[in-house]
Design a protein around this motif. Structure first.
Motif: not given
Lengths: 148, 148
Positions: A10, A14, A17, A115, A123, A126-127, A130, B123-124, B126-132, B134-135, B137
DNA sequence: TATTGTTATACTCTATAACTATA
DNA sequence: TATAGTTATAGAGTATAACAATA
């Protein structure tokens, strides 16, 4: 696929993109990725010798000659005489170059806001944490590789 | 610098580092980024026509001809006759190509594990969720741009 | 007619090696 | 001697346009 691999994929997706967004900017400005990169460095460092640009961009001095030639031809930079070293030239943005750098910085910040603007601060923290930890871990891994 | 810009910069920085890791792989395998990209696509899709590769890589068919020529010369792929369409060729990995693809996938997963292995699962996530988010968006933003 | 891939041509980025001018 | 930059040469990636073979 593991959660680790999904995270890495991911991140790379990104980045791809974002690069495609930058390509649009480049097309409109009549520039290329390496030339935009040089302008970006110039925006951060101010007028620079080609040696300095070579180190900052990670390409050979010969290559910088070609990139600067192109940017001179398109009117984005000039080669000014170095005040104390007659061997060196100071690559300097023209007004057009300065405007382009400004637009680049603005569109970058604008993209970032669009973005990440809706991500709740907790959040986002945290992002970023990480990413910081991961990047630092990567640096350590690289040092170990080098040592082998 | 805003938190948004820091987040974007860190994403791009990590992507750059990962690319430099890939460069090491490429040097060792005697390959280049576009050729590795083609092999990667081939690994996911199986034997493919050059038209399909052209679409998947986002480059012209002419360009694919050149990349495949290089990979044929290095022994990573062959052009096999298409079973039903005599105009088309099926670009097919050789045993060497298959081994290279496997190493590529393995080193990618290995890097992901080393980078993200120590991140606590919560935490991972959250990290993946934010990326998903954002992508997604980003995709919406691109559609809006296109519409203008 | 439309599609698949190649030949022809050209431009950009990249590198190494040899060279000039200056430090 | 060492450094800054260029000339010479070469290879890879990219594109457009024209063309051949096949669908």
């Amino acid at each position: 696929m593991t959660a680790h691999t999904e995270a890495l994929d991911r991140v790379l997706h990104l980045a791809t993109l974002v690069q495609s967004d930058l390509s649009r900017f480049e097309r409109e400005a009549g520039l290329t990725t390496p030339r935009v990169h040089l302008l970006w460095v110039l925006g951060g460092a101010g007028p620079s010798t080609q040696q300095a640009l070579s180190a900052a961009l990670g390409v050979t001095p010969r290559n910088v000659t070609g990139l600067v030639d192109g940017l001179v031809a398109s009117g984005h930079v000039t080669r000014e005489p170095h005040p104390t070293d007659r061997r060196a030239a100071l690559v300097t943005p023209t007004p057009l170059g300065q405007r382009t750098i400004r637009e680049l910085v603005d569109s970058h910040a604008d993209l970032a806001a669009r973005l990440f603007g809706d991500v709740p601060p907790a959040r986002l923290a945290v992002f970023v944490d990480v990413l910081a930890a991961t990047t630092e871990r990567f640096a350590r891994l690289m040092v170990e590789e080098e040592a082998r």
